[in-house]
Scaffold this active site. Structure first.
Site, PDB file in Angstrom:
ATOM      1  N   GLU A 177      44.054  45.478  40.627  1.00 20.09           N
ATOM      2  CA  GLU A 177      42.491  45.448  41.308  1.00 20.09           C
ATOM      3  C   GLU A 177      42.930  45.136  42.535  1.00 20.09           C
ATOM      4  O   GLU A 177      42.425  43.984  42.961  1.00 20.09           O
ATOM      5  CB  GLU A 177      41.378  45.070  40.602  1.00 20.09           C
TER       6      GLU A 177
ATOM      7  N   HIS B 287      39.360  37.663  37.779  1.00 21.81           N
ATOM      8  CA  HIS B 287      39.018  38.742  38.776  1.00 21.81           C
ATOM      9  C   HIS B 287      38.808  38.212  40.206  1.00 21.81           C
ATOM     10  O   HIS B 287      38.517  36.956  40.427  1.00 21.81           O
ATOM     11  CB  HIS B 287      37.623  39.104  38.524  1.00 21.81           C
TER      12      HIS B 287
END
Length: 257
Positions: free
Chosen positions: A174, A102
């Protein structure tokens, strides 16, 4: 056809009581509306903080259609890694998915392409699903390099995998400029090219290509309509159980269309 993945990471939120209430609500909803199963062609997943992993697993149950994940795991199976949790430990706690790479981990904790590769390999070695997160900054986007950047991130993490191993990977795109409290929701037109690039490289090769970044109830259906998108990885909207249940409904309607 492949299912639509609908998941959420709670990040560093929720006490045990809050996590228990959310999981109980999801369990009871599925029991009352789908005989304990997920909506047709929808794969739900939830990634709580480590403190709530065993609690959520216990509530959902071993046979739950909802996959349980962890937000990070070390690439070594054991050792002198103070503060870290290994993939075997995560699996022992009930995890089936490992979130890897992430952007917050990359920015604040030194996650690199090399460490994502090690973590993907560790997750696969122990039979867990790697959820590889990739995404570019606003500066890269504005320079027109989004597709090249995310393909390089993905390729670095997935280098050397066999076709069978690659088929067990989920990729979540993302973009950094679209995630978090200050993120700007992307419009569909901005996502077509990145997903075209990801689809050309990985569609049919990995188990899912997800989008995450300021997903909400107003844009979820449009995001699912983008070619090559096979699910959503959602933040704040899904932290409320009502929001997550509505996302499942939207996905089920899209899958049935």
């Amino acid at each position: 056809m492949s299912p639509l993945w609908i998941g959420t990471s709670w990040k560093m939120t929720k006490t045990l009581a809050e996590g228990r209430a959310w999981a109980e609500g999801l369990r009871d909803h599925l029991a009352s509306t789908h005989d304990g199963q997920a909506p047709a062609r929808v794969q739900p997943f939830v990634i709580p903080p480590f403190t709530a992993t065993t609690t959520v697993r216990g509530i959902l149950g071993e046979d739950s259609p909802v996959l349980l994940g962890v937000q990070n795991a070390h690439w070594e199976d054991e050792g002198a890694w103070t503060g870290e949790v290994s993939v075997p430990q995560a699996k022992d706690a009930g995890a089936q998915v490992v979130e890897i790479g992430h952007s917050e981990r990359r920015e604040h904790f030194g996650e690199t392409v090399e460490t994502t590769q090690l973590k993907v390999a560790a997750a696969l070695r122990h039979g867990l699903t790697p959820l590889l997160c990739i995404g570019e900054s606003a500066e890269v986007k504005d320079a027109g390099g989004s597709s090249e950047f995310i393909l390089a991130q993905a390729a670095g993490a997935l280098d050397g995998l066999s076709p069978e191993e690659l088929s067990r990977v989920v990729i979540a795109y993302e973009p950094i400029w679209a995630i978090g409290e200050k993120g700007r929701p992307a419009v569909v037109e901005e996502l077509v090219e990145p997903f075209a690039a990801l689809g050309a490289q990985y569609s049919g090769e990995v188990t899912g290509l997800l989008y995450g970044g300021s997903v909400n109830l107003d844009n979820a259906a449009d995001l699912l309509g983008i070619e090559h998108v096979t699910g959503l990885f959602v933040g704040r909207t899904a932290w409320r159980l009502e929001g997550y249940l509505e996302l499942l409904r939207i996905a089920a309607a899209h899958a049935a269309a």
